[in-house]
Write an enzyme that holds these catalytic residues in place. Structure first.
Site, mmCIF file in Angstrom:
data_model
loop_
_atom_site.group_PDB
_atom_site.id
_atom_site.type_symbol
_atom_site.label_atom_id
_atom_site.label_comp_id
_atom_site.label_asym_id
_atom_site.label_seq_id
_atom_site.Cartn_x
_atom_site.Cartn_y
_atom_site.Cartn_z
ATOM 1 C CG ASN A 1 -2.335 -6.123 19.529
ATOM 2 O OD1 ASN A 1 -1.428 -5.873 20.314
ATOM 3 N ND2 ASN A 1 -2.220 -6.959 18.504
ATOM 4 N NE ARG B 1 -2.602 -1.486 3.294
ATOM 5 C CZ ARG B 1 -3.092 -1.265 4.517
ATOM 6 N NH1 ARG B 1 -4.072 -0.406 4.698
ATOM 7 N NH2 ARG B 1 -2.576 -1.899 5.555
HETATM 8 C C1 UD1 Z 1 -1.141 -6.451 13.487
HETATM 9 C C2 UD1 Z 1 -1.873 -7.188 14.616
HETATM 10 C C3 UD1 Z 1 -3.013 -6.320 15.129
HETATM 11 C C4 UD1 Z 1 -2.474 -4.991 15.588
HETATM 12 C C5 UD1 Z 1 -1.691 -4.301 14.468
HETATM 13 C C6 UD1 Z 1 -1.011 -3.079 15.005
HETATM 14 C C7 UD1 Z 1 -1.661 -9.556 14.146
HETATM 15 C C8 UD1 Z 1 -2.322 -10.752 13.618
HETATM 16 N N1 UD1 Z 1 -2.363 -8.434 14.104
HETATM 17 O O1 UD1 Z 1 -2.063 -6.313 12.410
HETATM 18 O O2 UD1 Z 1 -3.683 -6.953 16.191
HETATM 19 O O3 UD1 Z 1 -3.537 -4.179 16.026
HETATM 20 O O4 UD1 Z 1 -0.685 -5.184 13.959
HETATM 21 O O5 UD1 Z 1 -0.274 -2.452 14.000
HETATM 22 O O6 UD1 Z 1 -0.550 -9.646 14.621
HETATM 23 N N2 UD1 Z 1 5.043 -9.212 9.319
HETATM 24 C C9 UD1 Z 1 6.075 -10.094 9.086
HETATM 25 N N3 UD1 Z 1 5.783 -11.312 8.587
HETATM 26 C C10 UD1 Z 1 4.517 -11.721 8.332
HETATM 27 C C11 UD1 Z 1 3.463 -10.808 8.578
HETATM 28 C C12 UD1 Z 1 3.761 -9.558 9.082
HETATM 29 O O7 UD1 Z 1 7.234 -9.781 9.324
HETATM 30 O O8 UD1 Z 1 4.345 -12.850 7.893
HETATM 31 C C13 UD1 Z 1 5.368 -7.884 9.843
HETATM 32 C C14 UD1 Z 1 4.984 -6.782 8.893
HETATM 33 O O9 UD1 Z 1 6.076 -6.454 8.044
HETATM 34 C C15 UD1 Z 1 4.677 -5.620 9.855
HETATM 35 C C16 UD1 Z 1 4.169 -6.328 11.111
HETATM 36 O O10 UD1 Z 1 4.609 -7.667 11.019
HETATM 37 O O11 UD1 Z 1 5.846 -4.886 10.200
HETATM 38 C C17 UD1 Z 1 2.658 -6.287 11.265
HETATM 39 O O12 UD1 Z 1 2.065 -6.946 10.168
HETATM 40 P P1 UD1 Z 1 0.745 -6.419 9.485
HETATM 41 O O13 UD1 Z 1 0.374 -7.339 8.407
HETATM 42 O O14 UD1 Z 1 0.882 -4.970 9.174
HETATM 43 O O15 UD1 Z 1 -0.288 -6.614 10.694
HETATM 44 P P2 UD1 Z 1 -1.646 -5.845 10.903
HETATM 45 O O16 UD1 Z 1 -2.664 -6.372 10.009
HETATM 46 O O17 UD1 Z 1 -1.382 -4.381 10.915
#
Ligand code: UD1
Ligand code: CA
Length: 451
Positions: free
Chosen positions: A169, A15
């Protein structure tokens, strides 16, 4: 208790619509990920473990040895991402602090508070939460009637009642390491095809262990970045924090909105920063200086009582009481000694200007050393480049370079010598000698009253 931090940064960040990996998009001159690493380093003893995936190599390269890295080859969710750190962290630490690479505004003090609370907590996890009217798609904190934390529910899975919950969260957790690694293995793949870290809350509760929630005081800390709009919001917030820090230290900032001070810069008290000024990189400004308006200072050092008006200073040194501008340009290796004055449309590169030297109007000095109290007349140019090599120019103490002089390097002007207006100097000039013409030739020995 030993704590090591894990920072999740493997996601693609589509995005952002940027060719850069999301976590490398800059905020005040540093990749956003740098701020998360910096905050973690401030509270933990070891360098953080960054989980990389998309554009892993460029992320590694940008952070260098500032962090250690583990690769998450496929992005199977936040739970799976944390699991990648097990190989480097199992049995190495008591607590694991988890945060996200796209949340640059979380303060070290807040991370410390979470870690401290987990240190005295008898359950396996503490989570940082925020109360907010706009839930921004964050997971909701579900509590029982006694206020105990039961679960974190993602927006996509939430019931209409759960969607009304305003405790969110932030994504920052502190886990007891003994419990974490095995519990991660118990997270089930959900319908989205991901392992959610947030499911660990329910797993702890089903094990009859307590989950502690700590609320963040300042909601700006939980600004997460998913789009360029969020990036601008976060940048503005970081800019405000840094400016306020310097103002509270005695720096005057006339217009904080148009003043951009990067985190590596330092400023002495009683210095005044006028609008549209940018202090970049490792820039160190002394006391009682006046910077701006309209100035850019990059990786430079400045003493006390200096003035920079509408000018660009890059990789340069200005000692005390130096004033430059308007429209001066100091380039790499420029060193202006105490009391130097440089007026409009001057450029100095890789050169030392001795104390009290004056260079008032449109001149270029490159690869030059001047002595003290030299006068560089209007339009003086060091012809330091012959098309192949750069050559040095040495100008002695008290030299008077006449207007529009071309100094064809390599060249030495002896102390107390003078050049006539429009001279093209191709040969070394002896001390106390006047040269004129094109190419300039010696016409007479100077007497005392000439100089
Ligand atoms: C996540 C949380 C949510 C919280 C929010 C706050 C989960 C399931 N949800 O959602 O509860 O309110 O963050 O910002 O945890 N990432 C990885 N590997 C992956 C997936 C993600 O490294 O396989 C990293 C992403 O690069 C990012 C972070 O984890 O830096 C959060 O991932 P993102 O997909 O943005 O989570 P949200 O949907 O925002
Ligand atoms: Ca996110």
């Amino acid at each position: 208790m030993k704590t090591i931090s894990v920072i999740l940064a493997a996601g693609q960040g589509t995005r952002m619509r940027s060719s850069l990996p999301k976590v490398l998009n800059p905020i005040l001159g540093q990749p956003m990920l740098w701020y998360a690493v910096e905050a973690s380093r401030a509270v933990t003893q070891d360098s953080p473990v960054v989980v990389v995936g998309h554009n892993a190599d460029s992320v590694r390269e940008a952070l260098g040895d500032y962090a250690q890295f583990v690769l998450q080859e496929e992005q199977l969710g936040t739970g799976h991402a944390v699991q990648q750190a097990e190989s480097v962290l199992r049995d190495k630490t008591d607590l694991v602090l988890v945060s996200y690479g796209d949340m640059p505004l979380v303060r070290p003090e807040t991370l410390s508070r979470l870690v401290e609370s987990q240190q005295t907590h008898n359950g396996p996890v503490s989570v940082l939460t925020a109360m907010a009217e706009n839930p921004r798609g964050f997971g909701r904190i579900v509590r029982d009637s006694d206020g105990g934390v039961l679960a974190i529910v993602e927006e996509v899975h939430a019931t209409p009642e759960q969607l009304e919950i305003r405790e969110l969260n932030t994504g920052v957790f502190c886990f007891s390491s003994d419990w974490l690694w095995d519990a991660l293995g118990r997270i089930e793949l959900n319908i989205k095809g991901e392992y959610f870290l947030t499911d660990l809350v329910e797993i702890a509760v089903s094990d009859e262990m307590s989950v502690q929630a700590i609320k963040v005081d300042d909601n700006s800390e939980m600004i997460g970045i998913n789009t360029q709009v969020h990036l601008a919001e976060a940048s503005a917030m970081m800019q405000k924090r840094i400016n306020e820090k310097w103002m509270l230290n005695g720096v005057t900032i006339q217009d904080p909105h148009s003043t951009f001070i990067e985190p590596g810069a330092t400023i002495g008290r009683d210095t005044c920063i006028a609008p549209n000024s940018h202090l970049r990189g490792e820039t160190h400004i002394g006391e009682a200086c006046i910077i701006g308006p309209n100035s850019i200072i990059q990786d430079s050092r400045m003493g006390d009582r200096c003035e920079v008006l509408s000018s660009v200073v890059e990789y340069a040194v200005m000692e005390d009481d130096v004033d430059i501008g308007p429209f001066a340009h100091l380039r790499k290796g420029a060193h202006l000694a105490a009391g130097v004055h440089m007026g409009n449309f001057g450029e100095v590169k890789n050169s030392y200007l001795g104390p009290g030297t004056k260079m008032g109007h449109f001149s270029y000095l490159g690869d030059t050393t001047t002595g003290s109290d030299v006068n560089i007349g209007a339009g003086t140019i060091t012809c330091n480049y012959d098309g192949v090599n750069k050559h040095p120019t040495e100008i002695g103490d008290d030299v008077f370079v006449g207007s529009d002089t071309m100094l064809v390097a390599p060249l030495k002007l002896g102390k107390g010598s003078r050049t006539g207006a429009g001279a093209v100097v191709t040969k070394n000039v002896k001390d106390e000698t006047l040269v004129v013409g094109m190419p300039a030739r010696a016409i007479r020995k100077l007497k005392k009253q000439d100089s």
